[in-house]
Design a protein around this motif. Structure first.
Motif, PDB file in Angstrom:
ATOM      1  N   VAL A  69       0.830  -1.205   0.000  1.00 18.70           N
ATOM      2  CA  VAL A  69       0.000   0.000   0.000  1.00 18.70           C
ATOM      3  C   VAL A  69       0.866   1.256   0.000  1.00 18.70           C
ATOM      4  O   VAL A  69       0.590   2.218  -0.732  1.00 18.70           O
TER       5      VAL A  69
ATOM      6  N   MET B 150      -8.319   0.684   1.146  1.00 19.82           N
ATOM      7  CA  MET B 150      -7.998  -0.698   0.792  1.00 19.82           C
ATOM      8  C   MET B 150      -9.271  -1.515   0.831  1.00 19.82           C
ATOM      9  O   MET B 150     -10.046  -1.432   1.797  1.00 19.82           O
TER      10      MET B 150
ATOM     11  N   ASP C 290      -5.789  -8.012   4.522  1.00 21.71           N
ATOM     12  CA  ASP C 290      -6.006  -6.822   3.690  1.00 21.71           C
ATOM     13  C   ASP C 290      -6.316  -5.601   4.549  1.00 21.71           C
ATOM     14  O   ASP C 290      -5.770  -4.516   4.342  1.00 21.71           O
TER      15      ASP C 290
ATOM     16  N   GLY D  92      -3.949  -2.183   5.073  1.00 21.84           N
ATOM     17  CA  GLY D  92      -4.391  -0.819   4.830  1.00 21.84           C
ATOM     18  C   GLY D  92      -4.280   0.054   6.061  1.00 21.84           C
ATOM     19  O   GLY D  92      -3.773   1.183   5.999  1.00 21.84           O
TER      20      GLY D  92
END
Length: 226
Positions: A151, A167, A174, A178
Motif C-alpha cells: 500500500v 484498501m 487486507d 491498509g
C-alpha cells in the motif's frame, strides 16, 4: 483531489478457490505433507506463498516450505495450462461493473495482491482489465500482507495521500495492511475470512455486494475528513 481505491484480487475481485484448493492438494501430495482442512487452506489466501505455508504448517522446516511453494506454483501453472475446470477464476457478481463505475467517477484504481507478478499478468491477459489500474503491487514487489509495503508503494507511485485512499479486501490481512499504511479499509463479505474478523481488523465497513461499494468508499473518506 485524487482518491485511490486499492483492490485485493483473490476472494475480492475473483473467485479463485477452486484452482487454489486443487493446486494445494497436488502440492501437498507431491511433498508428502498432510493437507490441512479446506477452511484452513482458504484462510491463508492473500499471504505470500512462503508465509502461507509457514502459517499452515508452523512445525515444518524452511526446506519443506520451499518445496511446497515450488510444488504449488508448478501445480497451479499445470492446472491452468491443461485447461481443467479448476482453472476457472470468474469475477464475483458486480465486480467488473464496480471497477468501470469507479473509473468513470474519477477514482484511481490500484491492486495489492498476494499473487506473484506472473499470476497478475495472466489475470490481466485473460480478462483485459489492465487499463483500469494505474498501479499494481504483488508478492514480488513488497513483503507479505499484512505488512503495509504494498500500500505504501502504491501511495508513493500515485501521489495520493493515505487519508484519500481505501484498501478493499476479503481478509483480515487486507484490512490490517491498509490500516498499517494509515488508509481506510473496506471489507467484502463474500471472501475467505468471516465478517467478524474484518471488523476486528479495523474495517470501516463490510459490504455484502459490489453495488454497495461506492457508498462505502465515500463514507470511508468522509470519516477520515471529519
Amino acid at each position: 483531489m485524487l482518491k485511490l481505491a486499492i483492490f485485493d484480487v483473490d476472494g475480492t475481485l475473483i473467485d479463485s478457490q477452486a484452482i487454489i484448493l486443487a493446486a494445494m492438494a497436488e502440492a501437498h501430495a507431491e511433498t508428502d505433507v498432510p493437507l490441512p482442512p479446506r477452511e484452513q487452506v482458504l484462510s491463508i489466501v492473500g499471504l505470500s506463498l512462503h508465509r502461507a505455508f509457514a502459517t499452515m504448517h508452523p512445525e515444518i522446516d524452511e526446506g519443506t516450505i520451499d518445496a511446497l511453494a515450488t510444488a504449488y506454483k508448478a501445480a497451479f501453472s499445470r492446472i491452468r495450462a491443461e485447461g481443467r475446470a479448476e482453472a476457472a477464476t470468474p469475477f464475483f457478481p458486480g465486480a467488473m461493473a464496480a471497477l468501470e463505475r469507479l473509473d468513470r467517477e474519477g477514482w484511481l484504481l490500484g491492486i495489492a495482491t498476494g499473487k506473484a507478478r506472473r499470476g497478475l499478468r495472466h489475470l490481466f491477459d485473460t480478462h483485459g482489465i489492465e487499463p483500469l489500474f494505474i498501479a499494481t503491487q504483488t508478492a514480488d514487489d513488497a513483503p507479505s500482507k499484512p505488512h503495509p509495503g504494498m500500500v505504501l508503494n502504491l501511495l508513493a507511485a500515485t501521489g495520493v495521500e493515505a487519508t484519500r485512499a481505501v484498501m478493499i479486501g476479503d481478509t483480515a490481512w487486507d484490512i490490517e495492511m491498509g490500516r498499517a499504511a494509515r488508509t481506510s479499509a473496506v471489507g467484502v463479505a463474500w471472501g475467505y475470512h468471516p465478517v467478524e474478523a474484518l471488523h476486528r481488523a479495523g474495517a470501516a465497513s463490510v459490504i455484502e455486494h459490489f453495488d454497495h461499494l461506492d457508498a462505502a468508499l465515500d463514507a470511508a473518506l468522509a470519516g477520515r475528513a471529519a
